[in-house]
Scaffold this motif. Structure first.
Motif, PDB file in Angstrom:
ATOM      1  N   GLU B 179       0.839  -1.024   0.100  1.00  0.00           N
ATOM      2  CA  GLU B 179      -0.011   0.165   0.064  1.00  0.00           C
ATOM      3  C   GLU B 179       0.831   1.129   0.122  1.00  0.00           C
ATOM      4  O   GLU B 179       0.283   2.396   0.028  1.00  0.00           O
ATOM      5  CB  GLU B 179      -0.810  -0.069   1.268  1.00  0.00           C
ATOM      6  N   GLN B 180       1.931   1.357  -0.266  1.00  0.00           N
ATOM      7  CA  GLN B 180       3.005   2.316  -0.041  1.00  0.00           C
ATOM      8  C   GLN B 180       2.894   3.349  -1.591  1.00  0.00           C
ATOM      9  O   GLN B 180       2.928   2.727  -2.470  1.00  0.00           O
ATOM     10  CB  GLN B 180       4.584   1.794   0.202  1.00  0.00           C
ATOM     11  N   TYR B 181       2.774   4.855  -1.472  1.00  0.00           N
ATOM     12  CA  TYR B 181       2.862   5.510  -2.226  1.00  0.00           C
ATOM     13  C   TYR B 181       3.915   5.504  -3.228  1.00  0.00           C
ATOM     14  O   TYR B 181       4.845   4.790  -2.910  1.00  0.00           O
ATOM     15  CB  TYR B 181       2.837   6.720  -1.864  1.00  0.00           C
ATOM     16  N   TYR B 182       3.578   5.333  -4.476  1.00  0.00           N
ATOM     17  CA  TYR B 182       4.699   5.188  -5.594  1.00  0.00           C
ATOM     18  C   TYR B 182       4.846   3.954  -5.982  1.00  0.00           C
ATOM     19  O   TYR B 182       5.345   3.587  -7.133  1.00  0.00           O
ATOM     20  CB  TYR B 182       5.963   6.162  -5.412  1.00  0.00           C
ATOM     21  N   TRP B 183       4.600   3.172  -5.117  1.00  0.00           N
ATOM     22  CA  TRP B 183       4.866   1.483  -5.113  1.00  0.00           C
ATOM     23  C   TRP B 183       3.786   0.792  -5.469  1.00  0.00           C
ATOM     24  O   TRP B 183       3.540  -0.284  -6.169  1.00  0.00           O
ATOM     25  CB  TRP B 183       5.756   0.904  -3.937  1.00  0.00           C
ATOM     26  N   ASP B 184       2.502   1.283  -4.980  1.00  0.00           N
ATOM     27  CA  ASP B 184       1.266   0.586  -5.110  1.00  0.00           C
ATOM     28  C   ASP B 184       0.673   0.499  -6.399  1.00  0.00           C
ATOM     29  O   ASP B 184      -0.148  -0.360  -6.788  1.00  0.00           O
ATOM     30  CB  ASP B 184       0.412   1.229  -3.921  1.00  0.00           C
ATOM     31  N   GLN B 185       1.145   1.291  -7.445  1.00  0.00           N
ATOM     32  CA  GLN B 185       0.488   1.572  -8.768  1.00  0.00           C
ATOM     33  C   GLN B 185       0.886   0.193  -9.485  1.00  0.00           C
ATOM     34  O   GLN B 185      -0.195  -0.117  -9.996  1.00  0.00           O
ATOM     35  CB  GLN B 185       0.815   2.748  -9.316  1.00  0.00           C
ATOM     36  N   ARG B 186       1.777  -0.177  -9.413  1.00  0.00           N
ATOM     37  CA  ARG B 186       2.130  -1.592  -9.756  1.00  0.00           C
ATOM     38  C   ARG B 186       2.216  -2.944  -8.827  1.00  0.00           C
ATOM     39  O   ARG B 186       2.756  -3.893  -9.305  1.00  0.00           O
ATOM     40  CB  ARG B 186       3.825  -1.362 -10.468  1.00  0.00           C
ATOM     41  N   GLY B 187       1.628  -2.558  -7.929  1.00  0.00           N
ATOM     42  CA  GLY B 187       1.397  -3.806  -6.747  1.00  0.00           C
ATOM     43  C   GLY B 187       2.837  -4.296  -6.222  1.00  0.00           C
ATOM     44  O   GLY B 187       2.712  -5.284  -5.753  1.00  0.00           O
ATOM     45  N   ALA B 188       3.868  -3.188  -6.260  1.00  0.00           N
ATOM     46  CA  ALA B 188       5.038  -3.562  -5.675  1.00  0.00           C
ATOM     47  C   ALA B 188       5.114  -3.881  -3.983  1.00  0.00           C
ATOM     48  O   ALA B 188       4.276  -2.786  -3.593  1.00  0.00           O
ATOM     49  CB  ALA B 188       6.171  -2.775  -5.997  1.00  0.00           C
ATOM     50  N   ILE B 189       5.567  -4.837  -3.651  1.00  0.00           N
ATOM     51  CA  ILE B 189       5.518  -4.990  -1.950  1.00  0.00           C
ATOM     52  C   ILE B 189       7.167  -4.347  -1.384  1.00  0.00           C
ATOM     53  O   ILE B 189       8.019  -4.897  -2.131  1.00  0.00           O
ATOM     54  CB  ILE B 189       5.443  -6.611  -1.771  1.00  0.00           C
ATOM     55  N   THR B 190       6.771  -3.391  -0.475  1.00  0.00           N
ATOM     56  CA  THR B 190       8.064  -2.919   0.040  1.00  0.00           C
ATOM     57  C   THR B 190       8.051  -3.222   1.524  1.00  0.00           C
ATOM     58  O   THR B 190       7.026  -3.347   2.184  1.00  0.00           O
ATOM     59  CB  THR B 190       8.155  -1.560  -0.322  1.00  0.00           C
ATOM     60  N   ALA B 191       9.262  -3.577   1.946  1.00  0.00           N
ATOM     61  CA  ALA B 191       9.434  -3.600   3.307  1.00  0.00           C
ATOM     62  C   ALA B 191       9.041  -2.101   4.003  1.00  0.00           C
ATOM     63  O   ALA B 191       9.203  -1.042   3.023  1.00  0.00           O
ATOM     64  CB  ALA B 191      11.022  -3.806   3.750  1.00  0.00           C
ATOM     65  N   THR B 192       8.834  -1.762   5.251  1.00  0.00           N
ATOM     66  CA  THR B 192       8.323  -0.473   5.841  1.00  0.00           C
ATOM     67  C   THR B 192       9.271  -0.525   6.830  1.00  0.00           C
ATOM     68  O   THR B 192       9.833  -1.343   7.678  1.00  0.00           O
ATOM     69  CB  THR B 192       6.885  -0.801   6.037  1.00  0.00           C
ATOM     70  N   THR B 193       9.311   0.849   7.232  1.00  0.00           N
ATOM     71  CA  THR B 193      10.223   1.326   8.516  1.00  0.00           C
ATOM     72  C   THR B 193       9.696   1.820   9.346  1.00  0.00           C
ATOM     73  O   THR B 193       8.779   2.490   9.253  1.00  0.00           O
ATOM     74  CB  THR B 193      11.457   2.074   7.794  1.00  0.00           C
ATOM     75  N   SER B 194      10.158   1.540  10.770  1.00  0.00           N
ATOM     76  CA  SER B 194       9.519   1.937  11.862  1.00  0.00           C
ATOM     77  C   SER B 194      10.262   3.187  12.188  1.00  0.00           C
ATOM     78  O   SER B 194      10.065   3.752  13.291  1.00  0.00           O
ATOM     79  CB  SER B 194       9.554   1.009  12.968  1.00  0.00           C
ATOM     80  N   TYR B 195      11.445   3.468  11.717  1.00  0.00           N
ATOM     81  CA  TYR B 195      12.416   4.485  12.009  1.00  0.00           C
ATOM     82  C   TYR B 195      12.755   5.609  10.891  1.00  0.00           C
ATOM     83  O   TYR B 195      12.810   4.972   9.702  1.00  0.00           O
ATOM     84  CB  TYR B 195      13.692   3.886  12.477  1.00  0.00           C
ATOM     85  N   LYS B 196      12.378   6.721  11.280  1.00  0.00           N
ATOM     86  CA  LYS B 196      12.590   7.703   9.910  1.00  0.00           C
ATOM     87  C   LYS B 196      13.455   8.831  10.474  1.00  0.00           C
ATOM     88  O   LYS B 196      13.505   9.392  11.664  1.00  0.00           O
ATOM     89  CB  LYS B 196      11.197   8.283   9.719  1.00  0.00           C
ATOM     90  N   GLY B 197      14.199   9.296   9.384  1.00  0.00           N
ATOM     91  CA  GLY B 197      15.277  10.362   9.832  1.00  0.00           C
ATOM     92  C   GLY B 197      14.681  11.733   9.997  1.00  0.00           C
ATOM     93  O   GLY B 197      13.880  11.672   9.157  1.00  0.00           O
ATOM     94  N   CYS B 198      15.136  12.421  10.820  1.00  0.00           N
ATOM     95  CA  CYS B 198      14.597  13.823  11.086  1.00  0.00           C
ATOM     96  C   CYS B 198      14.940  14.854  10.236  1.00  0.00           C
ATOM     97  O   CYS B 198      16.282  15.128   9.914  1.00  0.00           O
ATOM     98  CB  CYS B 198      14.983  14.117  12.619  1.00  0.00           C
ATOM     99  N   VAL B 199      14.173  15.273   9.522  1.00  0.00           N
ATOM    100  CA  VAL B 199      14.509  16.504   8.630  1.00  0.00           C
ATOM    101  C   VAL B 199      14.435  17.915   9.041  1.00  0.00           C
ATOM    102  O   VAL B 199      14.467  18.736   8.494  1.00  0.00           O
ATOM    103  CB  VAL B 199      13.626  16.505   7.304  1.00  0.00           C
TER     104      VAL B 199
END
Lengths: 159, 358
Positions: B179-199
């Motif tokens: 369900e991730q943006y940019y990847w979901d259009q072609r049904g690609a499965i991606t790992a997801t991260t619980s940790y994000k860099g602070c901008v």
């Protein structure tokens, strides 16, 4: 003897359990809670995003309105907020026209339902004092602009 | 004699069994004890999960600092479209629209900063595979949704690998997602991260314009720097999907112990969480900590009215979220932190007088 036990079973035990449940259930993190209904010119505003911004120091609180315009304020992921004076901003929008941007990301947001000045912490006339305990604050918005309001220039937007 | 026998038998028979009332009383007492014990057990389990989560954050923090030792810069994301640096225009007061290159130069592959630190996280083989594939013509091209850059199909097994070190055990939704943006259009499965860099504390404006403060709640136009939107320099340790300005330790003038490096995310509310992708690995402190509208549906989150407001830091640990600072120390930040303090901790060079107070 038997009568005493029946008394314990029928009256004391439920009371004890109720007391225990109350003891376990109490102890929320915040002293105050705020609920209410949002209306614009007396019509209910669904799917609105609300923020409660402290006038002095402190954490901001927020809420979302449901289909019937009702809301409950949260701080972080717990219900309630600290007592004090808060400026309130609110923006409600129609659903976006598209469900995806051409580039694969989220689409631009839908049109505003609420007037612009209610969305700005500098211009919003909504200021409330939240007391300890439960507060009911009905946000009654009007499309009548506040004195001194002038619509901003339109920004360029690229989809 | 007969009466005595009868009496004895009856007495024995009453001793052999409990009455219904006695049984109920015992059950009630046990029930009360269990009711008291269960919350304590659940709290202990959550405490254990939180410690495991802090351990992962510590490892990520150390990996970032080790990467800095090797490369003399913090890990960097590569945008999927190469943005132009519009910082100067914005400082001059111009309105800077989103500037997407329709034909970006080679190398804009959408590689996230987590890919940078894979060797430091003992995933050298994953890193080598990504490096090899990104060196091919398709891997060097931009537009991930069209199966290029990090989106090349030959990397799908790598981008769907859910490493334990990027997975918080308190978040059951931190798992490979379609369900991730940019990847979901072609049904690609991606790992997801619980940790994000602070901008930093950038706002995310509704009109997608750099320098804009036109935001929807829970953001407020008085807390947070104007939107950088990929075209301007950020004030955190990581950049918002932009390659052109590496951040070095000497640029962290607020002090490394007073600056967030990486913080927590809840995947189920944020569909910008693809782990190895440059638009899935950053978050801003311009949004209140733990803004978590958990009662909304996937469609609600993806409709564009809400998707921006969930890109702050958030966690399912009760009462706050954990961060690793730029000095590698891990701290639990209470969600009722003062807004100015929270923003000050997120920026690297804004000269606020803030500290964690530990």
């Amino acid at each position: 003897m038997e009568g005493c036990c029946v008394f314990m079973q029928k009256k004391r035990l439920p009371r004890t359990l109720l007391l225990l449940a109350v003891m376990v259930g109490c102890g929320g993190r915040y002293d105050a809670s705020v609920t209410g209904i949002v209306t614009l010119d007396n019509e209910i505003v669904p799917a609105g995003a609300i923020s409660f911004i402290p006038v002095e120091k402190g954490p901001p609180a927020y809420a979302r309105t449901d289909e019937s315009g009702g809301y409950e304020v949260f701080t972080g992921n717990e219900a309630g907020l600290k007592p004090g004076q808060y400026g309130v901003t609110i923006v409600a929008r129609h659903p976006p026209k598209e469900n995806r941007s051409g580039l694969g990301g989220p689409p631009p947001p839908g049109e505003r339902i609420t007037p612009r000045w209610y969305g700005s912490s500098r211009l919003s006339p909504l200021i409330y004092t939240v007391e300890s305990g439960s507060n009911e604050i009905n946000l009654e918005l009007t499309s009548e602009p506040p004195p001194g309001w002038s619509p901003p220039k339109k920004n360029r937007r690229r989809r | 004699m007969t009466t005595t026998q009868q009496l004895t038998t009856r007495r024995f028979s009453t001793r052999k069994a409990f009455t219904l009332v006695e049984l109920l009383v015992v059950i009630a007492i046990i029930g009360v004890l269990v009711a008291l014990l269960l919350p304590a057990v659940q709290a202990a389990r959550e405490a254990a999960r939180r410690m495991s989560c802090a351990n992962s954050l510590k490892n990520i923090g150390l990996a970032c600092l080790n990467f800095h030792d090797v490369s003399n810069k913090f890990p960097q994301s590569v945008p999927q479209w190469c943005w132009e640096d519009k910082t100067a225009d914005c400082l001059n007061g111009a309105s800077v629209a989103e500037n997407l290159n329709d034909d970006p130069p080679m190398g804009c592959n959408g590689q996230g900063w987590i890919v940078n630190i894979l060797p430091q996280l003992e995933q050298q083989s994953m890193f080598d595979r990504i490096k090899t594939e990104l060196a091919t013509p398709a891997g060097m091209a931009s537009h991930n949704p069209r199966g290029r850059g990090m989106g090349v199909t030959s990397l799908r097994d790598i981008v769907s690998t859910q490493l334990p070190v990027i997975t918080c055990p308190s978040d059951p939704s931190a798992k490979p997602s379609q369900e991730q943006y940019y990847w979901d259009q072609r049904g690609a499965i991606t790992a997801t991260t619980s940790y994000k860099g602070c901008v930093g504390d950038t706002l995310l404006s509704v009109d997608a314009v750099a320098c804009s403060t036109n935001v929807d709640p829970p953001m407020t136009d008085q807390s947070g720097s104007p939107d950088v939107h990929g075209t301007m320099s950020n004030n955190g340790i990581f950049q918002r999907t932009s390659i052109w300005s590496p951040i070095r330790l000497k640029m962290v003038t607020d002090g490394t112990s007073n600056t967030f490096m990486v913080g927590e995310n809840v995947v189920s509310v944020d569909f910008h969480s693809a782990a190895y992708f440059s638009d899935g690995d950053w978050a801003t402190a311009g949004i209140p900590l733990n803004y978590l509208p958990l009662n909304l549906s996937v469609d609600d989150f993806k409709d564009g009215n809400i998707s921006k407001s969930v890109r702050g830091f958030k966690s399912l640990h009760p009462g706050g979220a954990q961060f690793v600072m730029a000095d590698g120390s891990v701290h639990f930040i209470q969600e009722d932190i003062d807004t100015a303090t929270y923003r000050g901790l997120a920026t690297r060079d804004s000269q606020e007088v803030v500290s964690l107070g530990f």
